[in-house]
Scaffold this active site. Structure first.
Site, PDB file in Angstrom:
ATOM      1  N   ASP A 190       4.431  -8.937   8.263  1.00  0.00           N
ATOM      2  CA  ASP A 190       4.473  -9.798   7.079  1.00  0.00           C
ATOM      3  C   ASP A 190       3.076 -10.336   6.765  1.00  0.00           C
ATOM      4  O   ASP A 190       2.622 -10.287   5.626  1.00  0.00           O
ATOM      5  CB  ASP A 190       5.452 -10.953   7.323  1.00  0.00           C
ATOM      6  CG  ASP A 190       5.712 -11.789   6.080  1.00  0.00           C
ATOM      7  OD1 ASP A 190       5.005 -11.617   5.078  1.00  0.00           O
ATOM      8  OD2 ASP A 190       6.635 -12.619   6.113  1.00  0.00           O
ATOM      9  N   ASP A 227      -0.393  -3.439  -4.321  1.00  0.00           N
ATOM     10  CA  ASP A 227      -1.217  -3.489  -3.128  1.00  0.00           C
ATOM     11  C   ASP A 227      -0.397  -3.943  -1.919  1.00  0.00           C
ATOM     12  O   ASP A 227       0.465  -4.824  -2.036  1.00  0.00           O
ATOM     13  CB  ASP A 227      -2.376  -4.475  -3.364  1.00  0.00           C
ATOM     14  CG  ASP A 227      -3.331  -4.551  -2.196  1.00  0.00           C
ATOM     15  OD1 ASP A 227      -3.913  -3.508  -1.852  1.00  0.00           O
ATOM     16  OD2 ASP A 227      -3.492  -5.652  -1.637  1.00  0.00           O
ATOM     17  N   GLU A 257       0.940   1.019  -2.365  1.00  0.00           N
ATOM     18  CA  GLU A 257       0.066   1.324  -1.245  1.00  0.00           C
ATOM     19  C   GLU A 257       0.830   1.030   0.047  1.00  0.00           C
ATOM     20  O   GLU A 257       0.905  -0.103   0.509  1.00  0.00           O
ATOM     21  CB  GLU A 257      -1.210   0.477  -1.288  1.00  0.00           C
ATOM     22  CG  GLU A 257      -2.169   0.822  -0.159  1.00  0.00           C
ATOM     23  CD  GLU A 257      -2.932  -0.387   0.378  1.00  0.00           C
ATOM     24  OE1 GLU A 257      -3.758  -0.172   1.279  1.00  0.00           O
ATOM     25  OE2 GLU A 257      -2.690  -1.517  -0.073  1.00  0.00           O
TER      26      GLU A 257
END
Length: 495
Positions: A190, A227, A257
């Site tokens: 995370d 991203d 990504e």
């Protein structure tokens, strides 16, 4: 598509203007869409945008040292997007949603320190820190959004201003925990950097979803590159996409990504996102690296264990990006001699959605002063893109029958009948007898790249003997094909 930047673009705040001026030549070379760098206000005027401060500031407000971003101001960004739409080039926005940086003030909060190598392992009792977790956006105020951010909007941070110590501090409080639907590297991935947003908090989720609709309409976007998606909630990302679709009513292109060398991990992620999403083919880049840096490697294995082979409709293929380029942490060398072969493999075949890299078209500034690198492949990457636009259509026939010399043919369609024949070698000069069709009997085919001066006359049986130099590629079409005069015309001067 083109990734319209590299990491070391000059910090002159003129990049939006540069891209706008380059649009006509990019369109002519076959570029249909441009992935622009993160356009939101960074923590400093020289930040590339991955150190994101304010989603809603696109270079409009005097915050963090100036009005514009490294790339330019909002007016110039809007002009770029409008001009791109006018000539039929879509703009993909680079959305950095995982974290925030450059907070306006510290806030006191309770944390536990966790092991960076195993984020599920606590290494301290609960204690208090002064974290840079207060975001007031004083330059923007409440325009576009009234949401301010406080410690309880984040899941973790990496610096305690009270003790002046760094560490991985997981924030404590009601409902505070790592997202469960993220990558499992380091136990739970995370946390990536800066102040990590907590999408389990409804105010965070609502504000970011509203921003997506706002920026999409403001810039007339066609897609989004997300991203660092392996670091934040898959459920939130799916919700974000659904919300954007519902509120805008348009078809979107989404790519994430999820930089992972495990093909199965990529396939599993696509399944979780119900294939309404695309991923970059990291394993293919690894194969390009392996083959280009190993003497005499078996070229027939280039697509082994790749996303483009397993999921061709959801694979974005590439050779290099801003993370793998020289001087970057994820640098993954694809040897210079192999770059044109790699681009031929992603541009002139039917599988995947190719992404060209700015640095391969225009050169790289490099990570150290005066480290200029010229455009790769002797400036031929735009020609390979043009060959795709003009000739790479129709049925594909592969000739992967030799470990070091491979080839294929695209047979053309009724509206793009010329076709193309490609042959490449990673050792000595090679040749390949390939079938282009009886309808081409008697035609003379030549190499559009100009690296091989051989003229191939197609026989009555539709076969020709196509050749290439050692560690090189040949891209053949008929000598009189429409568009042959367009090759070698790309202007690589952008600065």
């Amino acid at each position: 598509m083109l990734q319209g930047f590299e990491w070391y673009i000059p910090d002159d705040h003129k990049h939006w203007a540069r891209l706008k001026a380059a649009l006509p030549k990019l369109k002519a070379a076959g570029i249909d869409n441009i992935w622009i760098p993160p356009a939101c206000k960074a923590s400093s005027p020289s930040g590339n945008g991955y150190d994101i401060y304010d989603l809603y500031d696109l270079g409009e407000f005097d915050q963090k040292g100036g009005v514009g971003t490294k790339w330019g101001n909002k007016k110039e960004l809007v002009e770029l997007c409008n001009e791109a739409n006018k000539i039929g080039v879509g703009i993909y926005f680079d959305a950095v949603l995982n974290h925030k940086a450059g907070a306006d003030k510290t806030e006191r909060c309770k944390v536990v320190k966790v092991d960076p190598e195993n984020r599920n392992q606590k290494v301290s009792d609960v204690f208090e820190i002064d974290g840079w977790l207060g975001f007031d956006f004083p330059g923007r105020g409440t325009k576009y959004s009234s949401q301010k951010y406080h410690w309880y909007h984040f899941s973790a941070t990496d610096y305690d201003d009270a003790s002046k110590e760094t560490g991985l501090y997981q924030i404590q409080g009601d409902g505070k925990h790592w997202a469960s639907d993220v990558d499992t590297e380091h136990g739970n991935y995370d946390y990536l950097m800066f102040a990590d947003l907590d999408f389990n908090h409804p105010e965070v989720a609502e504000d970011v979803k509203n921003w997506g609709v706002h920026v999409a309409k403001e810039l007339k976007l066609k897609g989004i590159r997300f991203d660092a998606i392996k670091h934040y909630s898959e459920a939130f990302l799916s919700d974000f996409i659904s919300h954007l679709d519902e509120q805008t009513g348009q078809g979107w292109f989404f790519v994430g990504e999820f930089w992972h060398m495990s093909l199965q991990a990529l396939i599993d992620y696509l399944a979780k996102m119900d294939h309404k999403f695309n991923l970059f083919d990291a394993p293919l880049v690894e194969n390009f690296h392996r083959i280009s840096t190993s003497s005499g490697a078996d070229m027939r294995t280039v697509f082994d264990d790749t996303l483009v082979k397993a999921e061709p409709y959801n694979a974005v293929t590439l050779v290099m990006n801003h993370d793998t380029q020289p001087s970057q942490a994820l640098q993954l060398e694809v040897a210079d001699w192999f770059v044109p072969l790699a681009y031929a493999l992603i541009l002139l075949r039917e599988g995947g959605y190719p992404c060209l890299f700015f640095g391969d078209l225009y050169g790289l500034r490099g990570g150290v002063p005066n480290d200029w690198r010229e455009p790769t492949a002797q400036g031929k990457v735009p020609d390979l893109s043009l060959a795709r636009k003009l000739f790479a259509y129709g049925e594909q026939n592969d000739y992967f029958d030799h470990p070091n010399v491979i080839g294929w043919v695209r047979r053309g369609t009724w509206d793009h009948p010329d076709g193309v024949a490609v042959v490449m070698s990673n050792t000595e000069p090679g040749e390949k007898r390939m079938f282009v069709g009886e309808l081409h009997a008697g035609e003379v085919w030549t190499d559009v790249l100009g690296w091989n001066d051989r003229e191939v006359k197609v026989g009555d049986d539709g076969f020709g003997m196509f050749s290439c130099g050692g560690c090189s590629v040949g891209v053949y079409v008929k000598r009189e094909a429409k568009g042959r005069d367009m090759f070698g015309k790309f202007d690589a001067k952008i600065y």
